[in-house]
Design a protein around this motif. Structure first.
Motif, mmCIF file in Angstrom:
data_model
loop_
_atom_site.group_PDB
_atom_site.id
_atom_site.type_symbol
_atom_site.label_atom_id
_atom_site.label_comp_id
_atom_site.label_asym_id
_atom_site.label_seq_id
_atom_site.Cartn_x
_atom_site.Cartn_y
_atom_site.Cartn_z
ATOM 1 N N VAL A 114 0.522 -10.401 7.911
ATOM 2 C CA VAL A 114 0.201 -10.261 9.338
ATOM 3 C C VAL A 114 0.113 -8.805 9.751
ATOM 4 C CG1 VAL A 114 1.262 -12.476 9.905
ATOM 5 C CG2 VAL A 114 2.657 -10.402 9.926
ATOM 6 N N THR A 115 0.236 -7.890 8.818
ATOM 7 C CA THR A 115 0.125 -6.464 9.128
ATOM 8 C C THR A 115 -0.963 -5.856 8.261
ATOM 9 O OG1 THR A 115 1.777 -5.841 7.469
ATOM 10 C CG2 THR A 115 2.581 -6.345 9.676
ATOM 11 N N ASP A 116 -1.383 -4.673 8.656
ATOM 12 C CA ASP A 116 -2.410 -3.971 7.872
ATOM 13 C C ASP A 116 -1.793 -2.981 6.898
ATOM 14 O OD1 ASP A 116 -1.386 -2.329 9.767
ATOM 15 O OD2 ASP A 116 -3.319 -1.485 10.409
ATOM 16 N N HIS A 117 -0.479 -3.124 6.639
ATOM 17 C CA HIS A 117 0.203 -2.205 5.730
ATOM 18 C C HIS A 117 0.387 -2.887 4.379
ATOM 19 C CE1 HIS A 117 0.901 0.206 9.247
ATOM 20 N NE2 HIS A 117 1.615 -0.768 9.814
ATOM 21 N N PRO A 118 0.036 -2.218 3.285
ATOM 22 C CA PRO A 118 0.186 -2.837 1.958
ATOM 23 C C PRO A 118 1.650 -2.892 1.539
ATOM 24 C CG PRO A 118 -0.547 -0.568 1.733
ATOM 25 C CD PRO A 118 -0.532 -0.855 3.208
ATOM 26 N N LEU A 119 1.927 -3.757 0.575
ATOM 27 C CA LEU A 119 3.283 -3.875 0.029
ATOM 28 C C LEU A 119 3.631 -2.604 -0.744
ATOM 29 C CD1 LEU A 119 5.779 -5.699 -0.641
ATOM 30 C CD2 LEU A 119 4.550 -6.371 -2.716
ATOM 31 N N PRO A 120 4.735 -1.946 -0.419
ATOM 32 C CA PRO A 120 5.101 -0.727 -1.157
ATOM 33 C C PRO A 120 5.514 -1.048 -2.591
ATOM 34 C CG PRO A 120 6.854 -1.360 0.351
ATOM 35 C CD PRO A 120 5.705 -2.269 0.646
ATOM 36 N N LEU A 121 5.460 -0.030 -3.424
ATOM 37 C CA LEU A 121 5.788 -0.207 -4.834
ATOM 38 C C LEU A 121 7.214 -0.724 -5.019
ATOM 39 C CD1 LEU A 121 5.169 0.202 -7.862
ATOM 40 C CD2 LEU A 121 5.968 2.562 -7.600
ATOM 41 N N ARG A 122 8.148 -0.254 -4.209
ATOM 42 C CA ARG A 122 9.539 -0.661 -4.369
ATOM 43 C C ARG A 122 9.758 -2.147 -4.064
ATOM 44 N NH1 ARG A 122 8.846 2.674 -0.132
ATOM 45 N NH2 ARG A 122 9.211 1.863 1.986
ATOM 46 N N GLY A 123 8.802 -2.768 -3.419
ATOM 47 C CA GLY A 123 8.929 -4.192 -3.142
ATOM 48 C C GLY A 123 8.763 -5.064 -4.375
ATOM 49 N N VAL A 124 8.255 -4.472 -5.461
ATOM 50 C CA VAL A 124 8.033 -5.245 -6.690
ATOM 51 C C VAL A 124 9.298 -5.315 -7.549
ATOM 52 C CG1 VAL A 124 6.557 -5.411 -8.754
ATOM 53 C CG2 VAL A 124 5.636 -4.503 -6.622
ATOM 54 N N PHE A 125 10.231 -4.382 -7.358
ATOM 55 C CA PHE A 125 11.366 -4.275 -8.263
ATOM 56 C C PHE A 125 12.257 -5.520 -8.221
ATOM 57 C CE2 PHE A 125 11.057 0.556 -7.432
ATOM 58 C CZ PHE A 125 10.010 0.642 -8.325
ATOM 59 N N ALA A 126 12.453 -6.080 -7.044
ATOM 60 C CA ALA A 126 13.289 -7.275 -6.937
ATOM 61 C C ALA A 126 12.700 -8.420 -7.747
ATOM 62 C CB ALA A 126 13.450 -7.681 -5.471
ATOM 63 N N THR A 127 11.378 -8.584 -7.652
ATOM 64 C CA THR A 127 10.722 -9.656 -8.411
ATOM 65 C C THR A 127 10.852 -9.418 -9.913
ATOM 66 O OG1 THR A 127 9.141 -9.869 -6.591
ATOM 67 C CG2 THR A 127 8.576 -10.943 -8.672
ATOM 68 N N GLU A 269 7.012 8.067 1.943
ATOM 69 C CA GLU A 269 6.889 6.822 1.191
ATOM 70 C C GLU A 269 6.885 7.104 -0.314
ATOM 71 O OE1 GLU A 269 6.401 3.348 1.942
ATOM 72 O OE2 GLU A 269 7.411 4.016 3.741
ATOM 73 N N LYS A 270 6.196 8.160 -0.711
ATOM 74 C CA LYS A 270 6.164 8.520 -2.124
ATOM 75 C C LYS A 270 7.550 8.897 -2.617
ATOM 76 C CE LYS A 270 3.820 11.550 -5.402
ATOM 77 N NZ LYS A 270 2.802 12.634 -5.579
ATOM 78 N N THR A 271 8.272 9.669 -1.801
ATOM 79 C CA THR A 271 9.644 10.053 -2.169
ATOM 80 C C THR A 271 10.550 8.828 -2.253
ATOM 81 O OG1 THR A 271 9.331 12.202 -1.087
ATOM 82 C CG2 THR A 271 11.599 11.486 -1.544
ATOM 83 N N THR A 272 10.417 7.937 -1.269
ATOM 84 C CA THR A 272 11.234 6.719 -1.271
ATOM 85 C C THR A 272 10.926 5.854 -2.488
ATOM 86 O OG1 THR A 272 11.249 6.750 1.157
ATOM 87 C CG2 THR A 272 11.912 4.714 0.081
ATOM 88 N N ASN A 273 9.661 5.751 -2.820
ATOM 89 C CA ASN A 273 9.275 4.963 -3.995
ATOM 90 C C ASN A 273 9.812 5.575 -5.285
ATOM 91 O OD1 ASN A 273 7.909 2.866 -2.709
ATOM 92 N ND2 ASN A 273 5.988 4.012 -2.640
ATOM 93 N N LEU A 274 9.766 6.920 -5.361
ATOM 94 C CA LEU A 274 10.288 7.589 -6.557
ATOM 95 C C LEU A 274 11.801 7.377 -6.680
ATOM 96 C CD1 LEU A 274 8.286 10.952 -6.544
ATOM 97 C CD2 LEU A 274 7.998 8.987 -8.081
ATOM 98 N N ILE A 275 12.513 7.474 -5.544
ATOM 99 C CA ILE A 275 13.958 7.225 -5.575
ATOM 100 C C ILE A 275 14.249 5.784 -5.993
ATOM 101 C CG2 ILE A 275 16.031 7.095 -4.156
ATOM 102 C CD1 ILE A 275 14.920 9.394 -2.502
#
Length: 322
Positions: A114-127, A269-275
């Motif tokens: 429902v948003t125009d924002h893509p799923l961030p990379l860190r959202g894949v780690f849980a899966t 976002e890049k820094t957060t994803n790297l962390i």
């Protein structure tokens, strides 16, 4: 005269002596009989006491044998049931990981669709961690390996020691089955925990850039104006043109500001994803290598100390007193 008188006296003495001897004989016979009865009574008492002692010892031994039988039966039952319990634990982890992954995927689809924002990379780690948890639990259940051979238990110096050795061998044999590939089930549990911990990561983000206003509409130039309204129409058109210029400048400023904010947000976002990636790699290494190191160090020392059973070897039985 005197001889006639002495004769009866001699007979009297003889009779008296015979009576006395008979009385003494009867007394001796009575004493012997009394002694015999007392001896028989003492023998009967000793026999009864020996019988009671024997029955008591027999009852105690029967009770001890019953308790020993129950003890070894329960230990064997619990030890044999540990195989099914370990498999049930792995199945529980599989079910929990799969259910959490399904709910998480559904939440991602609901939020980011429902948003125009893509799923961030860190959202894949849980899966990834939840999938690894399911795979490692399946490896513990289904990956077939050859367990190490066990040395047959020794007979023992006594029946008690032999029973303990037999029970200890059963426990060791069951533990060999349960602990085979135990690193996989431990890694599965860690991956499940890390997967749950990374679930909020997909929904943690920096603020979004300010909204850009829509492009303003240019004022319409009237085709024909009545001569009497020329002055008012001119003023109205000039006001509309000025407002249009101000709207264009505001939009241009908003676009510039949004662009700058987008660059800042992108960098954050890049820094957060790297962390998050560094944390995920550390968690992955801990989940896969931690159980192996634990098995090679802690478990090995404990098994060497307890002999894979947790039961200390019984001491040699002391000879029974008496």
């Amino acid at each position: 005269m005197s001889s006639d008188t002495a004769k009866p006296c001699s007979e009297c003495d003889k009779v008296e002596l015979e009576k006395k001897l008979a009385a003494e004989e009867a007394l001796h016979a009575f004493e012997r009989e009394e002694q015999k009865i007392g001896l028989e009574h003492a023998n009967d008492l000793d026999s009864a006491e020996d019988t009671a002692t024997t029955e008591l010892q027999k009852a105690r031994w029967e009770s001890e044998f019953s308790l020993a039988k129950l003890f070894h039966e329960k230990i064997s039952e619990v030890a044999a049931g540990s195989v099914e319990r370990s498999r049930d634990s792995a199945k529980y982890i599989q079910t929990a990981s799969a259910a959490i992954a399904t709910l998480y995927t559904g939440s991602l689809g609901l939020v980011f669709s429902v948003t125009d924002h893509p799923l961030p990379l860190r959202g894949v780690f849980a899966t990834v961690f939840l999938g690894l948890s399911v795979a490692l639990a399946a490896a513990y259940l289904a990956f077939i390996t050859t367990p190490r051979r066990l040395k047959m238990f020794e007979g023992g110096a006594s029946m008690t020691e032999q029973q303990m050795n037999r029970t200890a061998f059963l426990i060791k044999w069951v533990n060999t089955t349960v602990r085979d590939r135990r690193w996989a089930i431990r890694a599965s549990v860690l991956c499940l925990g890390f997967g749950v911990a990374f679930i909020p990561a997909a929904f943690i983000s920096s603020h979004r850039p300010a909204a850009v206003p829509a492009a303003p509409a240019a004022p319409t130039i009237p085709g024909e104006v009545a001569p009497s309204l020329t002055t008012q129409a001119t003023k109205l058109f000039e006001a509309q043109a000025k407002g249009f210029e101000e709207a264009v400048e505001a939009q241009s400023s908003a676009v510039t500001k949004a662009s700058e904010e987008s660059e800042e947000i992108s960098a954050k976002e890049k820094t957060t994803n790297l962390i998050a990636l560094a944390l995920a790699l550390g968690a992955l290494i801990m989940a896969l290598l931690g159980p192996v190191v634990w098995e090679k160090t802690v478990d090995k020392k404990r098994e060497e100390k307890e002999g894979d059973t947790g039961i200390a070897a019984p001491a040699a039985a002391a000879p029974a007193a008496g």
